[in-house]
Design an enzyme around this catalytic site. Structure first.
Site, short mmCIF file in Angstrom:
data_model
loop_
_atom_site.label_atom_id
_atom_site.label_comp_id
_atom_site.label_asym_id
_atom_site.label_seq_id
_atom_site.Cartn_x
_atom_site.Cartn_y
_atom_site.Cartn_z
N ASP A 163 6.12 -5.83 6.89
CA ASP A 163 4.71 -5.42 7.00
C ASP A 163 3.90 -6.48 6.28
O ASP A 163 3.53 -6.32 5.12
CB ASP A 163 4.55 -4.05 6.34
N ASP A 189 -1.46 -11.83 7.62
CA ASP A 189 -1.47 -12.90 8.62
C ASP A 189 -0.93 -14.21 8.04
O ASP A 189 -0.93 -14.39 6.83
CB ASP A 189 -2.92 -13.08 9.13
N ASP A 226 0.81 -1.22 0.00
CA ASP A 226 0.00 0.00 0.00
C ASP A 226 0.85 1.27 0.00
O ASP A 226 0.37 2.34 -0.36
CB ASP A 226 -0.95 -0.01 1.21
N GLY A 242 8.75 -12.03 -0.82
CA GLY A 242 9.75 -11.52 0.11
C GLY A 242 10.75 -12.59 0.55
O GLY A 242 11.90 -12.29 0.86
N1 AAT Z 1 0.23 -1.86 5.56
C1 AAT Z 1 -0.95 -2.64 5.49
C2 AAT Z 1 -0.90 -3.81 6.30
C3 AAT Z 1 -0.65 -5.07 5.90
S1 AAT Z 1 -0.37 -5.35 4.28
C4 AAT Z 1 0.49 -6.84 4.10
C5 AAT Z 1 1.05 -6.99 2.67
O1 AAT Z 1 1.92 -8.11 2.64
C6 AAT Z 1 0.01 -7.22 1.57
O2 AAT Z 1 0.10 -6.21 0.61
C7 AAT Z 1 0.40 -8.60 0.98
O3 AAT Z 1 0.16 -8.71 -0.42
C8 AAT Z 1 1.88 -8.65 1.32
N2 AAT Z 1 2.48 -10.00 1.33
C9 AAT Z 1 1.93 -11.15 1.80
N3 AAT Z 1 2.78 -12.18 1.64
C10 AAT Z 1 3.92 -11.68 1.09
C11 AAT Z 1 5.16 -12.26 0.68
N4 AAT Z 1 5.40 -13.56 0.83
N5 AAT Z 1 6.10 -11.44 0.14
C12 AAT Z 1 5.87 -10.10 -0.01
N6 AAT Z 1 4.71 -9.51 0.35
C13 AAT Z 1 3.73 -10.29 0.89
C14 AAT Z 1 -0.66 -6.11 6.97
C15 AAT Z 1 -1.98 -6.23 7.65
C16 AAT Z 1 -1.99 -7.07 8.90
C17 AAT Z 1 -3.36 -7.63 9.19
C18 AAT Z 1 -3.53 -8.03 10.60
N7 AAT Z 1 -4.74 -8.83 10.81
#
Ligand code: AAT
Length: 290
Positions: free
Chosen positions: A159, A162, A89, A141
């Protein structure tokens, strides 16, 4: 969405579901990784949902994005190279950019749709991408860190969503090991580490993995975010062997540059930084057994 209300139902918080009143659904899509939805709520502004789970609302995103960023970056002198995993985001980028010492901000987000949707519907969050220090990588990631050069980053901010879905591996030991490798000696990591009310077992695992991998300090902090499950969320803060880091006493406060009048911090300050490490007794017993 049932009769105008969105309810966040998940096996990760059985028996409870926070609801928000929906004014209008603005976007619904399916990426290669997850269902993506944006709606206008009646009291929390626009809301971003991934796989039925609230990722951010315009009203309270400041609490999460400011804390996950400034807890690590205000704990070390002169952070220069920062890596963000997830956070598509752009909100964490916006916060990292407040630090004038930072020269390079890498971000690795798995899902391009999250980036595109944020730029379209959350301009005050995606504004983070406007900073010229940002380099965006679309990918997993876990893979990014496996190939990252060793010993380079001053700070890594995870960031992540879950641990059910694409973020699962971001909570596992091999991932923490590759984070430690990518950090310079005395470098710091801050990862999204769930709720003390709901996920003590997950937190216990993360803490024990981190104690084995990070030879500097290992600490848990938490904050309030009304639209996250149980209304609170925590962070795991660790440092690698090297110059010692005392997370509870921030040594690098955000200067007036970073806390501009045009875009002032809404949540973070030095007092709340230190307070975030005070744990309720039931959590302290598990996290810092004496
Ligand atoms: N800042 C907003 C809060 C978040 S966003 C978490 C982000 O992690 C999402 O955009 C998702 O697409 C990304 N993501 C998930 N898995 C991976 C990965 N393996 N590699 C890179 N990015 C990834 C977090 C909210 C927390 C909710 C609590 N209930």
């Amino acid at each position: 969405i049932i009769s105008g209300w969105f309810s966040e139902i998940s096996p990760m918080w059985p028996g409870e579901a926070h609801s928000l009143k929906v004014e209008k659904v603005l976007f619904q899509g399916k990426s290669d990784y997850q269902d993506v939805m944006v709606f206008q709520s009646s009291t929390y502004g626009k809301v971003l949902i991934l796989d039925g789970v609230i990722q951010l609302t315009e009203r309270d995103e400041c609490a999460y994005q400011e804390m996950i960023t400034h807890l690590p970056l205000c704990s070390i002198p002169n952070p220069k190279k920062v890596l963000v995993i997830g956070g598509g985001d752009g909100g964490v980028l916006r916060e990292v950019a407040r630090h004038s010492s930072v020269e390079q901000i890498d971000i690795c987000e798995i899902d391009k749709m999250v980036v595109d949707v944020s730029k379209e519907f959350f301009p005050d969050v995606a504004v983070g991408y406007d900073d010229p220090r940002v380099r965006l990588h679309i990918g997993d990631g876990v893979a990014f860190l496996k190939n990252a050069p060793e010993g380079t980053y001053d700070a890594v901010i995870v960031d992540s969503s879950d641990p059910i879905g694409p973020a699962q591996e971001l909570f596992e030991k091999p991932f923490f090991a590759s984070v430690a490798k990518a950090l310079r000696p005395g470098g710091v990591v801050c990862t999204q580490a769930e709720s003390i009310w709901l996920h003590m077992h997950i937190i216990e695992d993360i803490v024990s993995n981190c104690r084995q991998i990070f030879k500097g300090s290992v600490n848990y902090a938490w904050t309030t975010v009304p639209t996250y499950p149980s209304g609170v969320i925590g962070f795991m803060l660790c440092s690698t062997e090297g110059p010692s880091v005392d997370f509870k006493h921030p040594i690098n406060p955000i200067d007036t540059d970073g806390n501009q009048e045009s875009r002032p911090l809404k949540f973070y300050n030095s007092e709340i930084h230190s307070a975030a490490f005070c744990l309720p007794s039931f959590a302290r017993k598990v996290i810092q057994p004496k």
